[in-house]
Design a protein around this motif. Structure first.
Motif, PDB file in Angstrom:
ATOM      1  N   MET A   1       0.852  -1.517   0.051  1.00  0.00           N
ATOM      2  CA  MET A   1      -0.049   0.034   0.184  1.00  0.00           C
ATOM      3  C   MET A   1       0.896   1.178  -0.107  1.00  0.00           C
ATOM      4  SD  MET A   1      -2.944   0.886  -0.040  1.00  0.00           S
ATOM      5  CE  MET A   1      -4.087   2.296   0.427  1.00  0.00           C
ATOM      6  N   ARG A   2       1.987   1.352   0.725  1.00  0.00           N
ATOM      7  CA  ARG A   2       2.856   2.405   0.565  1.00  0.00           C
ATOM      8  C   ARG A   2       3.578   2.472  -0.261  1.00  0.00           C
ATOM      9  NH1 ARG A   2       7.417   3.749   5.457  1.00  0.00           N
ATOM     10  NH2 ARG A   2       8.114   5.495   4.466  1.00  0.00           N
ATOM     11  N   PHE A   3       3.850   1.422  -1.232  1.00  0.00           N
ATOM     12  CA  PHE A   3       4.562   1.578  -2.470  1.00  0.00           C
ATOM     13  C   PHE A   3       3.587   2.592  -3.487  1.00  0.00           C
ATOM     14  CE2 PHE A   3       4.868   0.138  -6.718  1.00  0.00           C
ATOM     15  CZ  PHE A   3       6.335   0.447  -7.150  1.00  0.00           C
ATOM     16  N   TYR A   4       2.362   1.941  -3.427  1.00  0.00           N
ATOM     17  CA  TYR A   4       1.438   2.644  -4.314  1.00  0.00           C
ATOM     18  C   TYR A   4       1.131   4.032  -4.064  1.00  0.00           C
ATOM     19  CZ  TYR A   4       0.557  -1.955  -6.288  1.00  0.00           C
ATOM     20  OH  TYR A   4       0.643  -3.069  -6.806  1.00  0.00           O
ATOM     21  N   PHE A   5       1.306   4.456  -2.771  1.00  0.00           N
ATOM     22  CA  PHE A   5       1.024   5.726  -2.518  1.00  0.00           C
ATOM     23  C   PHE A   5       2.403   6.543  -2.888  1.00  0.00           C
ATOM     24  CE2 PHE A   5       1.951   9.383   0.597  1.00  0.00           C
ATOM     25  CZ  PHE A   5       0.781  10.082   0.527  1.00  0.00           C
ATOM     26  N   SER A   6       3.643   6.367  -2.683  1.00  0.00           N
ATOM     27  CA  SER A   6       4.684   6.884  -2.905  1.00  0.00           C
ATOM     28  C   SER A   6       4.701   6.863  -4.649  1.00  0.00           C
ATOM     29  CB  SER A   6       6.037   5.938  -2.777  1.00  0.00           C
ATOM     30  OG  SER A   6       5.933   6.107  -1.324  1.00  0.00           O
ATOM     31  N   LEU A   7       4.367   5.953  -5.411  1.00  0.00           N
ATOM     32  CA  LEU A   7       4.220   6.073  -6.796  1.00  0.00           C
ATOM     33  C   LEU A   7       3.347   6.966  -7.283  1.00  0.00           C
ATOM     34  CD1 LEU A   7       5.189   4.840  -9.463  1.00  0.00           C
ATOM     35  CD2 LEU A   7       3.070   3.184  -9.295  1.00  0.00           C
ATOM     36  N   SER A   8       2.124   6.979  -6.532  1.00  0.00           N
ATOM     37  CA  SER A   8       1.268   8.141  -7.039  1.00  0.00           C
ATOM     38  C   SER A   8       1.808   9.493  -6.792  1.00  0.00           C
ATOM     39  CB  SER A   8      -0.020   8.142  -6.383  1.00  0.00           C
ATOM     40  OG  SER A   8      -0.185   8.180  -4.988  1.00  0.00           O
ATOM     41  N   LEU A   9       2.149   9.744  -5.994  1.00  0.00           N
ATOM     42  CA  LEU A   9       2.933  10.836  -5.429  1.00  0.00           C
ATOM     43  C   LEU A   9       4.094  11.193  -6.677  1.00  0.00           C
ATOM     44  CD1 LEU A   9       3.615  11.097  -1.688  1.00  0.00           C
ATOM     45  CD2 LEU A   9       2.228  12.368  -2.973  1.00  0.00           C
ATOM     46  N   PHE A  10       4.763  10.427  -7.064  1.00  0.00           N
ATOM     47  CA  PHE A  10       5.839  10.605  -7.957  1.00  0.00           C
ATOM     48  C   PHE A  10       5.190  11.040  -9.402  1.00  0.00           C
ATOM     49  CE2 PHE A  10       9.243   8.804  -5.342  1.00  0.00           C
ATOM     50  CZ  PHE A  10      10.157   9.791  -5.488  1.00  0.00           C
ATOM     51  N   VAL A  11       4.023  10.318  -9.754  1.00  0.00           N
ATOM     52  CA  VAL A  11       3.674  10.632 -10.840  1.00  0.00           C
ATOM     53  C   VAL A  11       2.816  12.022 -10.539  1.00  0.00           C
ATOM     54  CG1 VAL A  11       1.321   9.816 -12.178  1.00  0.00           C
ATOM     55  CG2 VAL A  11       2.756   8.311 -11.491  1.00  0.00           C
ATOM     56  N   MET A  12       2.298  12.433  -9.756  1.00  0.00           N
ATOM     57  CA  MET A  12       1.559  13.670  -9.727  1.00  0.00           C
ATOM     58  C   MET A  12       2.691  14.623  -9.689  1.00  0.00           C
ATOM     59  SD  MET A  12      -1.530  13.276  -6.828  1.00  0.00           S
ATOM     60  CE  MET A  12      -0.630  12.915  -5.572  1.00  0.00           C
ATOM     61  N   ALA A  13       3.678  14.533  -9.087  1.00  0.00           N
ATOM     62  CA  ALA A  13       4.961  15.579  -9.171  1.00  0.00           C
ATOM     63  C   ALA A  13       5.631  15.465 -10.780  1.00  0.00           C
ATOM     64  CB  ALA A  13       6.128  15.009  -8.300  1.00  0.00           C
ATOM     65  N   GLY A  14       5.348  14.439 -11.489  1.00  0.00           N
ATOM     66  CA  GLY A  14       6.039  14.572 -12.736  1.00  0.00           C
ATOM     67  C   GLY A  14       4.807  15.115 -13.560  1.00  0.00           C
ATOM     68  N   LEU A  15       3.828  15.157 -13.307  1.00  0.00           N
ATOM     69  CA  LEU A  15       2.641  16.057 -14.226  1.00  0.00           C
ATOM     70  C   LEU A  15       2.640  17.489 -13.779  1.00  0.00           C
ATOM     71  CD1 LEU A  15      -0.329  13.435 -13.836  1.00  0.00           C
ATOM     72  CD2 LEU A  15       0.899  14.057 -15.824  1.00  0.00           C
ATOM     73  N   VAL A  16       3.252  17.678 -12.623  1.00  0.00           N
ATOM     74  CA  VAL A  16       2.995  19.188 -12.284  1.00  0.00           C
ATOM     75  C   VAL A  16       4.460  19.703 -13.062  1.00  0.00           C
ATOM     76  CG1 VAL A  16       3.666  20.755 -10.539  1.00  0.00           C
ATOM     77  CG2 VAL A  16       1.896  19.126  -9.928  1.00  0.00           C
ATOM     78  N   VAL A  17       5.407  18.987 -12.934  1.00  0.00           N
ATOM     79  CA  VAL A  17       6.873  19.404 -13.701  1.00  0.00           C
ATOM     80  C   VAL A  17       6.374  19.481 -15.241  1.00  0.00           C
ATOM     81  CG1 VAL A  17       9.069  18.752 -14.132  1.00  0.00           C
ATOM     82  CG2 VAL A  17       8.337  18.461 -11.965  1.00  0.00           C
ATOM     83  N   ALA A  18       5.864  18.469 -15.753  1.00  0.00           N
ATOM     84  CA  ALA A  18       5.423  18.699 -17.165  1.00  0.00           C
ATOM     85  C   ALA A  18       4.573  19.714 -17.760  1.00  0.00           C
ATOM     86  CB  ALA A  18       5.046  17.142 -17.737  1.00  0.00           C
ATOM     87  N   PHE A  19       3.344  19.943 -16.969  1.00  0.00           N
ATOM     88  CA  PHE A  19       2.536  20.721 -17.613  1.00  0.00           C
ATOM     89  C   PHE A  19       2.131  22.063 -16.658  1.00  0.00           C
ATOM     90  CE2 PHE A  19       1.690  16.148 -18.875  1.00  0.00           C
ATOM     91  CZ  PHE A  19       1.547  16.456 -20.125  1.00  0.00           C
ATOM     92  N   ALA A  20       2.718  22.327 -15.440  1.00  0.00           N
ATOM     93  CA  ALA A  20       2.482  23.535 -14.796  1.00  0.00           C
ATOM     94  C   ALA A  20       3.061  24.721 -15.778  1.00  0.00           C
ATOM     95  CB  ALA A  20       2.963  23.430 -13.336  1.00  0.00           C
ATOM     96  N   PRO A  21       2.370  25.767 -15.588  1.00  0.00           N
ATOM     97  CA  PRO A  21       3.022  26.782 -16.341  1.00  0.00           C
ATOM     98  C   PRO A  21       4.374  27.352 -15.530  1.00  0.00           C
ATOM     99  CG  PRO A  21       0.691  27.508 -15.445  1.00  0.00           C
ATOM    100  CD  PRO A  21       1.069  26.304 -15.216  1.00  0.00           C
ATOM    101  N   LEU A  22       5.394  27.874 -16.616  1.00  0.00           N
ATOM    102  CA  LEU A  22       6.523  28.382 -15.928  1.00  0.00           C
ATOM    103  C   LEU A  22       6.276  30.017 -15.715  1.00  0.00           C
ATOM    104  CD1 LEU A  22       9.041  26.419 -17.852  1.00  0.00           C
ATOM    105  CD2 LEU A  22       8.453  26.141 -15.660  1.00  0.00           C
ATOM    106  N   PRO A  23       6.976  30.305 -14.677  1.00  0.00           N
ATOM    107  CA  PRO A  23       6.748  31.873 -14.125  1.00  0.00           C
ATOM    108  C   PRO A  23       7.754  32.588 -15.318  1.00  0.00           C
ATOM    109  CG  PRO A  23       8.274  30.962 -12.845  1.00  0.00           C
ATOM    110  CD  PRO A  23       7.541  29.760 -13.286  1.00  0.00           C
ATOM    111  N   VAL A  24       7.330  33.244 -16.408  1.00  0.00           N
ATOM    112  CA  VAL A  24       7.827  33.978 -17.466  1.00  0.00           C
ATOM    113  C   VAL A  24       7.582  35.494 -17.184  1.00  0.00           C
ATOM    114  CG1 VAL A  24       8.455  34.090 -19.964  1.00  0.00           C
ATOM    115  CG2 VAL A  24       7.729  31.772 -18.985  1.00  0.00           C
ATOM    116  N   PRO A  25       8.831  36.109 -17.310  1.00  0.00           N
ATOM    117  CA  PRO A  25       8.419  37.582 -17.207  1.00  0.00           C
ATOM    118  C   PRO A  25       8.078  38.187 -18.551  1.00  0.00           C
ATOM    119  CG  PRO A  25      10.778  37.182 -17.705  1.00  0.00           C
ATOM    120  CD  PRO A  25       9.995  35.953 -17.234  1.00  0.00           C
ATOM    121  N   GLN A  26       7.019  38.864 -18.352  1.00  0.00           N
ATOM    122  CA  GLN A  26       6.274  39.496 -19.656  1.00  0.00           C
ATOM    123  C   GLN A  26       7.033  40.554 -20.332  1.00  0.00           C
ATOM    124  OE1 GLN A  26       3.491  38.433 -21.157  1.00  0.00           O
ATOM    125  NE2 GLN A  26       3.310  37.183 -19.651  1.00  0.00           N
ATOM    126  N   ILE A  27       7.402  40.309 -21.555  1.00  0.00           N
ATOM    127  CA  ILE A  27       8.555  41.355 -22.232  1.00  0.00           C
ATOM    128  C   ILE A  27       7.652  41.929 -23.452  1.00  0.00           C
ATOM    129  CG2 ILE A  27      10.369  41.596 -23.766  1.00  0.00           C
ATOM    130  CD1 ILE A  27      11.571  38.954 -22.344  1.00  0.00           C
TER     131      ILE A  27
END
Length: 147
Positions: free
Chosen positions: A1-27
């Motif tokens: 059970m603990r393995f699946y919880f850790s796996l889901s945390l890593f998957v969610m972190a990967g989705l955040v890294v892949a798709f969250a908007p990056l802070p880009v200064p407006q030029i």
């Protein structure tokens, strides 16, 4: 059970890294002018960098034979006779990397006469680094959990 919880945390972190908007200064959009020399199956400079929204003006100078310049994705083109300068303007409103190439058959090496237009930042590089670091942490965490 603990393995699946850790796996889901890593998957969610990967989705955040892949798709969250990056802070880009407006030029604010600028007017950018580039002088490109075309000759002997090469452009000089062969790589242009602009920000999204910039007005790009390209002055094409042919040094030997008739050369052209076509920007993929923007469907704009220009042709310059030897020793002449022709001007092309467009708004770089599509972010990404686009090839520009000679659209006039100018010799045997014509297919290799290409350049690159970079519009905006390359945020996929930073996302790839983040995903690689996350994968390394995941492998280390998995090895420690098995030991």
């Amino acid at each position: 059970m603990r393995f699946y919880f850790s796996l889901s945390l890593f998957v969610m972190a990967g989705l955040v890294v892949a798709f969250a908007p990056l802070p880009v200064p407006q030029i604010a959009p600028q007017e950018r002018t580039f002088r490109i020399e075309a000759g002997q199956f090469a452009y000089s400079p062969s790589e242009l960098k602009v920000h999204a929204g910039d007005t790009v003006t390209i002055q094409l100078v042919s040094t030997d034979v008739v050369h052209g310049l076509y920007v993929d994705g923007y469907n704009v083109s220009i042709e310059a006779d030897p020793g002449q300068t022709k001007t092309l303007s467009f708004v770089a409103d599509k972010p990404g990397s686009f090839r520009f190439r000679c659209n006039v058959t100018c010799g045997a090496m014509h297919p290799f006469m290409i350049g690159k237009l970079n519009v905006g930042t390359n945020d996929w590089l930073f996302r790839s680094i983040g995903l690689a670091m996350l994968a390394i942490v995941g492998v280390i965490f998995s090895v420690k959990q098995k030991a």
